[in-house]
Enzyme design. Structure first.
Site, PDB file in Angstrom:
ATOM      1  N   GLU A  38     -93.704 -23.599  36.052  1.00  0.00           N
ATOM      2  CA  GLU A  38     -92.535 -24.347  36.522  1.00  0.00           C
ATOM      3  C   GLU A  38     -92.018 -25.197  35.364  1.00  0.00           C
ATOM      4  OE1 GLU A  38     -90.843 -24.517  39.328  1.00  0.00           O
ATOM      5  OE2 GLU A  38     -92.111 -23.562  40.868  1.00  0.00           O
ATOM      6  N   HIS A  97     -88.156 -15.909  38.048  1.00  0.00           N
ATOM      7  CA  HIS A  97     -88.352 -15.880  39.501  1.00  0.00           C
ATOM      8  C   HIS A  97     -87.251 -15.045  40.158  1.00  0.00           C
ATOM      9  CE1 HIS A  97     -89.469 -18.435  43.298  1.00  0.00           C
ATOM     10  NE2 HIS A  97     -89.894 -17.204  43.377  1.00  0.00           N
ATOM     11  N   ASP A 135     -83.583 -18.943  39.757  1.00  0.00           N
ATOM     12  CA  ASP A 135     -84.189 -19.691  38.656  1.00  0.00           C
ATOM     13  C   ASP A 135     -84.999 -18.786  37.728  1.00  0.00           C
ATOM     14  OD1 ASP A 135     -85.938 -19.615  41.055  1.00  0.00           O
ATOM     15  OD2 ASP A 135     -87.357 -20.722  39.836  1.00  0.00           O
TER      16      ASP A 135
END
Length: 266
Positions: A113, A155, A165
């Site tokens: 992330e 993703h 994203d």
């Protein structure tokens, strides 16, 4: 070597562990993980953005049992790396997704992330310090797990109907030049070139090429525009409209050709 800080804020939520990568400066365990499927190991490196106002907020949320989501690593806007789930475990970051026929992407991947507020809240370019952090961590992971360049993914690549994203402002070209990921220079958009019919021969060729590369598409798939948009977002970010124009098709053809060449030379 920088000392690794271990953090548990509030009640102990998950067991502390030693980081897998020396680049991680903090371990903040998340309970939201499980065993990988027995026949799978990490062959995909999956990149996300947090979609939250700060990395600290994202880490806090990803560490809460009620969130039911997690990742292996978080990279803040300065490039600082926090590990949340051991690489040996299955983090819950991909959700409903598919790549190259595999629907348990969580078991087959390591998830990173990257801090960015996202499209709904001031989406902006990723800082160079942050990109260097992504590069360094990704290089370490792909080398240790022998992850192929074409399996460093967004993703949005594995969940094109649900996710966008890390988005079109993520610099995939720079990352590939640094040795992470698969990339060809996008073909220029021709102002006079017509869009290709959704059901025409060229579009069917494009559908087959998307499937050959790994995208989850099938004949007659109503979600094809979402898949095309995901491809554009990663590989032809100048215009994202889900339309098979000449630039998109040419970029896809060259990308698949480069993949074939790479596989025959190894």
């Amino acid at each position: 070597m920088t000392a690794v800080r271990t953090s548990v804020h509030g009640p102990l939520r998950a067991a502390l562990f030693e980081p897998d990568c020396r680049l991680a400066v903090e371990v903040f365990p998340s309970p939201n993980s499980g065993q990988r499927r027995a026949d799978l190991h990490p062959t995909i490196l999956l990149l996300h953005y947090t979609g939250m106002v700060s990395a600290a907020k994202a880490i806090d949320w990803l560490s809460r049992p009620e969130a039911q989501v997690s990742c292996h690593y978080v990279i803040d806007e300065g490039g600082r790396i926090t590990q949340m789930v051991p690489e040996a475990r299955r983090a819950w970051h991909a959700g409903r997704s598919i790549w190259d026929g595999e629907t348990d992407v969580n078991s087959a991947s390591i998830g990173i992330e990257i801090q960015n507020p996202g499209h709904a809240d001031g989406y902006h370019a990723f800082s160079r310090a942050q990109m260097r952090g992504v590069r360094d961590l990704a290089l370490d992971i792909v080398q240790r797990h022998a992850i192929a360049p074409e399996r460093v993914l967004a993703h949005s690549d594995v969940a094109p109907s649900r996710k966008i994203d890390p988005g079109e402002k993520f610099d995939w070209g720079w990352l590939a030049q640094a040795g992470v990921g698969h990339w060809v220079k996008p073909s220029p958009i021709q102002a006079t070139a017509p869009d290709l019919p959704v059901h025409g021969k060229a579009a069917e060729s494009g559908r087959a090429l998307l499937a050959a590369y790994g995208y989850g598409v099938s004949p007659g798939d109503a979600a094809l525009p979402s898949v095309v948009a995901a491809f554009q977002r990663h590989f032809r970010p100048m215009r994202i409209d889900g339309v098979f124009d000449a630039s998109t098709l040419a970029t896809l053809e060259r990308l698949v050709d480069a993949l074939k060449v790479g596989r025959t030379t190894h």
